[in-house]
Design an enzyme around this catalytic site. Structure first.
Site, PDB file in Angstrom:
ATOM      1  N   ASP A  94       1.879  19.910 -20.931  1.00  0.00           N
ATOM      2  CA  ASP A  94       1.155  18.659 -21.128  1.00  0.00           C
ATOM      3  C   ASP A  94       2.095  17.769 -21.929  1.00  0.00           C
ATOM      4  O   ASP A  94       2.241  17.913 -23.139  1.00  0.00           O
ATOM      5  CB  ASP A  94      -0.167  18.891 -21.865  1.00  0.00           C
ATOM      6  CG  ASP A  94      -0.948  17.588 -22.020  1.00  0.00           C
ATOM      7  OD1 ASP A  94      -0.319  16.507 -21.974  1.00  0.00           O
ATOM      8  OD2 ASP A  94      -2.183  17.641 -22.188  1.00  0.00           O
ATOM      9  N   PHE A 132      -7.373  21.207 -24.957  1.00  0.00           N
ATOM     10  CA  PHE A 132      -7.689  19.789 -25.013  1.00  0.00           C
ATOM     11  C   PHE A 132      -8.923  19.585 -24.140  1.00  0.00           C
ATOM     12  O   PHE A 132      -9.095  20.268 -23.120  1.00  0.00           O
ATOM     13  CB  PHE A 132      -6.524  18.893 -24.570  1.00  0.00           C
ATOM     14  CG  PHE A 132      -6.881  17.456 -24.796  1.00  0.00           C
ATOM     15  CD1 PHE A 132      -6.958  16.949 -26.086  1.00  0.00           C
ATOM     16  CD2 PHE A 132      -7.234  16.627 -23.748  1.00  0.00           C
ATOM     17  CE1 PHE A 132      -7.381  15.647 -26.320  1.00  0.00           C
ATOM     18  CE2 PHE A 132      -7.656  15.323 -23.977  1.00  0.00           C
ATOM     19  CZ  PHE A 132      -7.730  14.829 -25.262  1.00  0.00           C
ATOM     20  N   THR A 133      -9.763  18.646 -24.543  1.00  0.00           N
ATOM     21  CA  THR A 133     -11.089  18.500 -23.928  1.00  0.00           C
ATOM     22  C   THR A 133     -11.032  18.372 -22.401  1.00  0.00           C
ATOM     23  O   THR A 133     -11.631  19.175 -21.685  1.00  0.00           O
ATOM     24  CB  THR A 133     -11.803  17.274 -24.524  1.00  0.00           C
ATOM     25  OG1 THR A 133     -10.936  16.151 -24.418  1.00  0.00           O
ATOM     26  CG2 THR A 133     -12.156  17.497 -25.992  1.00  0.00           C
ATOM     27  N   ARG A 161     -13.284  14.735 -34.006  1.00  0.00           N
ATOM     28  CA  ARG A 161     -12.572  15.802 -33.298  1.00  0.00           C
ATOM     29  C   ARG A 161     -13.023  17.129 -33.897  1.00  0.00           C
ATOM     30  O   ARG A 161     -12.296  17.790 -34.609  1.00  0.00           O
ATOM     31  CB  ARG A 161     -11.049  15.655 -33.439  1.00  0.00           C
ATOM     32  CG  ARG A 161     -10.477  14.370 -32.886  1.00  0.00           C
ATOM     33  CD  ARG A 161     -10.182  14.394 -31.408  1.00  0.00           C
ATOM     34  NE  ARG A 161     -11.349  14.378 -30.562  1.00  0.00           N
ATOM     35  CZ  ARG A 161     -11.300  14.362 -29.228  1.00  0.00           C
ATOM     36  NH1 ARG A 161     -10.155  14.368 -28.605  1.00  0.00           N
ATOM     37  NH2 ARG A 161     -12.388  14.351 -28.516  1.00  0.00           N
ATOM     38  N   LYS A 182       0.032   7.229 -23.534  1.00  0.00           N
ATOM     39  CA  LYS A 182       0.443   7.526 -24.919  1.00  0.00           C
ATOM     40  C   LYS A 182       1.946   7.243 -25.070  1.00  0.00           C
ATOM     41  O   LYS A 182       2.347   6.098 -25.179  1.00  0.00           O
ATOM     42  CB  LYS A 182       0.099   8.968 -25.272  1.00  0.00           C
ATOM     43  CG  LYS A 182      -1.386   9.217 -25.543  1.00  0.00           C
ATOM     44  CD  LYS A 182      -2.192   9.363 -24.315  1.00  0.00           C
ATOM     45  CE  LYS A 182      -3.565   9.938 -24.570  1.00  0.00           C
ATOM     46  NZ  LYS A 182      -4.362   9.985 -23.337  1.00  0.00           N
ATOM     47  N   PHE A 202     -18.979  14.316 -26.270  1.00  0.00           N
ATOM     48  CA  PHE A 202     -18.597  13.419 -27.377  1.00  0.00           C
ATOM     49  C   PHE A 202     -18.515  11.962 -26.957  1.00  0.00           C
ATOM     50  O   PHE A 202     -18.714  11.064 -27.763  1.00  0.00           O
ATOM     51  CB  PHE A 202     -17.252  13.865 -27.978  1.00  0.00           C
ATOM     52  CG  PHE A 202     -16.187  14.058 -26.938  1.00  0.00           C
ATOM     53  CD1 PHE A 202     -16.040  15.278 -26.301  1.00  0.00           C
ATOM     54  CD2 PHE A 202     -15.358  13.011 -26.573  1.00  0.00           C
ATOM     55  CE1 PHE A 202     -15.093  15.452 -25.315  1.00  0.00           C
ATOM     56  CE2 PHE A 202     -14.403  13.171 -25.596  1.00  0.00           C
ATOM     57  CZ  PHE A 202     -14.264  14.404 -24.951  1.00  0.00           C
ATOM     58  N   TYR A 260       0.846  -1.205   0.000  1.00  0.00           N
ATOM     59  CA  TYR A 260       0.000   0.000   0.000  1.00  0.00           C
ATOM     60  C   TYR A 260       0.876   1.246   0.000  1.00  0.00           C
ATOM     61  O   TYR A 260       0.580   2.231  -0.683  1.00  0.00           O
ATOM     62  CB  TYR A 260      -0.931   0.012   1.217  1.00  0.00           C
ATOM     63  CG  TYR A 260      -1.917   1.149   1.135  1.00  0.00           C
ATOM     64  CD1 TYR A 260      -3.111   0.988   0.433  1.00  0.00           C
ATOM     65  CD2 TYR A 260      -1.642   2.395   1.691  1.00  0.00           C
ATOM     66  CE1 TYR A 260      -4.002   2.036   0.301  1.00  0.00           C
ATOM     67  CE2 TYR A 260      -2.531   3.441   1.561  1.00  0.00           C
ATOM     68  CZ  TYR A 260      -3.715   3.263   0.864  1.00  0.00           C
ATOM     69  OH  TYR A 260      -4.600   4.298   0.723  1.00  0.00           O
TER      70      TYR A 260
HETATM   71  C1  P70 Z   1      -6.890  10.693 -26.833  1.00  0.00           C
HETATM   72  C2  P70 Z   1      -6.760  10.571 -25.327  1.00  0.00           C
HETATM   73  C3  P70 Z   1      -5.916  12.097 -23.672  1.00  0.00           C
HETATM   74  C4  P70 Z   1      -5.161  13.293 -23.301  1.00  0.00           C
HETATM   75  C5  P70 Z   1      -4.417  14.006 -24.264  1.00  0.00           C
HETATM   76  C6  P70 Z   1      -3.734  15.180 -23.881  1.00  0.00           C
HETATM   77  C7  P70 Z   1      -2.950  15.962 -24.873  1.00  0.00           C
HETATM   78  C8  P70 Z   1      -4.512  14.936 -21.679  1.00  0.00           C
HETATM   79  C9  P70 Z   1      -5.201  13.776 -21.991  1.00  0.00           C
HETATM   80  C10 P70 Z   1      -5.997  13.095 -20.906  1.00  0.00           C
HETATM   81  C11 P70 Z   1      -8.020  10.097 -24.641  1.00  0.00           C
HETATM   82  C12 P70 Z   1      -9.178  11.010 -24.837  1.00  0.00           C
HETATM   83  C13 P70 Z   1      -9.464  11.965 -23.885  1.00  0.00           C
HETATM   84  C14 P70 Z   1     -10.515  12.836 -24.089  1.00  0.00           C
HETATM   85  C15 P70 Z   1     -11.230  12.757 -25.276  1.00  0.00           C
HETATM   86  C16 P70 Z   1     -10.963  11.782 -26.206  1.00  0.00           C
HETATM   87  C17 P70 Z   1      -9.935  10.919 -25.973  1.00  0.00           C
HETATM   88  N1  P70 Z   1      -6.207  11.797 -24.842  1.00  0.00           N
HETATM   89  N2  P70 Z   1      -3.812  15.600 -22.609  1.00  0.00           N
HETATM   90  O1  P70 Z   1      -7.481   9.772 -27.420  1.00  0.00           O
HETATM   91  O2  P70 Z   1      -5.358  11.926 -20.531  1.00  0.00           O
HETATM   92  O3  P70 Z   1      -6.994  10.131 -21.148  1.00  0.00           O
HETATM   93  O4  P70 Z   1      -5.068   9.680 -19.606  1.00  0.00           O
HETATM   94  O5  P70 Z   1      -6.984  11.053 -18.846  1.00  0.00           O
HETATM   95  O6  P70 Z   1      -4.344  13.592 -25.535  1.00  0.00           O
HETATM   96  O7  P70 Z   1      -6.384  11.651 -27.427  1.00  0.00           O
HETATM   97  P1  P70 Z   1      -6.149  10.635 -20.012  1.00  0.00           P
END
Ligand code: P70
Length: 462
Positions: free
Chosen positions: A219, A128-129, A386, A262, A453, A76
């Protein structure tokens, strides 16, 4: 011994284990996409032939990473794998302090809560979303300061991830440095099409932020891919290693959020890394509330081990050349067919320009969503929207944001598919392109309030 003479690159690995793929009929796919509300996120993976939804958590781990999984110390507290990961982050990225999290958005959550006060503004090189949502949930406002070229799918600018310094200066002048907790800099900017930021530009951003005492948070999700483009394109970097370039990028920033799913070649994991003790301490206090103890943050010990090993593999030149090279191979095939894609070809996927592909559809008929559904129908290739659906609604007006980029992302998992798979994908996209005049738009019939989405549902628009 000299290297064998090589005229072109090939995958720097051989395949030790395989996972059979299932093929489906057109009738089966029609039923599956209808059932999924024309949203590729809602398809069952079993109904997909070649899965290009995302490069996130979908990569193949190496034999060394799998061996590392057997060395998981599942205590742990104080797992040895945590200390290994901490050492890897210090060595490869150069950041001092590590807060492990279950994945990237966990790190974004802790950081946003710690640094952002209501009314603050966070400038960044494109949204980013998940990143923007956590900034907004903490009461902040994201402001886009990327160069204009990034919003133009046809612009051949080699560093479309660059910050427009005049735009950044304007934000600082308007709101004051005291209302900017940090500037958010992404490498290999995802929503722009996997486009890199140059080191020359990042040095200037650093200088401007230093003048005003503003932090830079990176990021780092795809930093190795960005470093590859710097080596290829930026004067003075051709002879530098990927590892050296990654260290230089990280050294210009004060900390990072990271989705290890990634670049770091794992199926799950992430972290926050920080140089400032005080910020680190505050985030470390929060991690135990939202993720888990500060020496695992939601990951199993074995997962932390796989991340530590994967980080090292991510900066190997042969690996990254083959990774970005495969994306280029697919992109060039599509270009040769005349399919409109975002140029220059990006790091982690090929992005179809749905506005140009389907000029008959207004953006509120969700052309990228419709195109992703159509691609799946053709031969079972799964891609990701996207565009207008991903961008969501403006919190002030409540209207769709109608972003300049309306894209379908064909994202390549790392070390998973072969060149023959890429040929099949290219043929399928070409087939849909030939029949593009028949593609109809979609109407949204179910809309979740956050990150719509992922779970939105659609029906054909007549
Ligand atoms: C994708 C994934 C995640 C991601 C990223 C960047 C530049 C942070 C994150 C978050 C998964 C995804 C996420 C949201 C919408 C669609 C797809 N990207 N910054 O497919 O990381 O997913 O580990 O929480 O690309 O691009 P995590």
């Amino acid at each position: 011994m000299s290297e064998p003479r090589r005229r072109s690159w090939a995958e720097p690995f051989k395949i030790k284990m395989v996972e059979p793929l299932k093929m489906t009929t057109r009738e089966e796919r029609e039923a599956a996409i209808r059932e999924a509300g024309y949203n590729t996120f809602l398809l069952r993976s079993e109904d997909v032939y070649i899965d290009l939804l995302t490069d996130s958590g979908t990569s193949a781990m190496s034999d060394r990473q799998w061996a590392g999984m057997m060395l998981g110390d599942e205590a742990y507290a104080g797992s040895r794998n945590f200390y290994h990961l901490e050492a890897a982050v210090r060595e490869i990225y150069g950041y001092k302090h590590l807060v492990p999290t279950h994945q990237g958005r966990g790190a974004e959550h802790l950081l946003s809560r710690t640094l952002i006060k209501p009314g603050d503004v966070i400038p960044g090189n494109m949204y980013f979303t998940t990143t923007r949502l956590h900034q907004e949930l903490a009461g902040g406002l994201f402001v886009d300061v990327i160069i204009d070229e990034a919003h133009d799918p046809a612009s051949l600018h080699p560093f479309k991830g660059d910050v427009d310094l005049a735009k950044l200066q304007k934000v600082i002048d308007e709101v004051g440095a005291e209302h900017i907790p940090y500037v958010c800099i992404a490498t290999a900017v995802n929503m722009a099409g996997g486009q890199p930021i140059s080191l020359a530009n990042l040095h200037k951003v650093r200088a401007l932020c230093n003048e005003h005492g503003i932090r830079i948070i990176h990021d780092a999700t795809r930093v190795a891919e960005n470093a590859y483009f710097i080596k290829e394109r930026e004067p003075g970097y051709a002879d530098k290693s990927i590892a050296t370039i990654v260290l230089e990028i990280c050294g210009l920033t004060d900390g990072c959020t990271m989705s290890a799913k990634k670049d770091a070649l794992v199926n799950i994991g992430g972290f926050l890394a920080l140089n400032e003790w005080k910020v680190f301490e505050a985030c470390r206090n929060l991690v135990v509330v939202y993720e888990g103890l500060h020496t695992y943050g939601g990951m199993a010990g074995r997962d932390m081990e796989a991340v530590a090993i994967g980080l090292g593999e991510s900066v190997q030149f042969d690996h990254i050349r083959a990774r970005v090279g495969q994306v280029k191979y697919l992109g060039e095939k599509l270009q040769a067919y005349g399919v409109p894609i975002v140029v220059p070809i990006g790091s982690h996927g090929v992005f179809l320009d749905a506005k140009t592909f389907l000029p008959q559809l207004d953006q509120d008929l969700y052309p990228a969503q419709a195109l992703a559904a159509e691609l799946y129908l053709d031969c079972g290739v799964r891609a990701m929207e996207r565009g207008n659906v991903s961008a969501g609604r403006d919190p002030k007006t409540g209207q769709n944001r109608r972003p300049s980029l309306e894209l379908v992302r064909l994202t390549l998992p790392r070390r998973v598919y072969t060149q023959a798979h890429m040929d099949v994908v290219a043929e399928s996209v070409a087939e849909v392109y030939d029949n593009r005049a028949t593609v109809k738009g979609l109407k949204m019939v179910y809309e979740p309030s956050d990150l719509r989405f992922f779970q939105a549902r659609f029906e054909p628009f007549d």
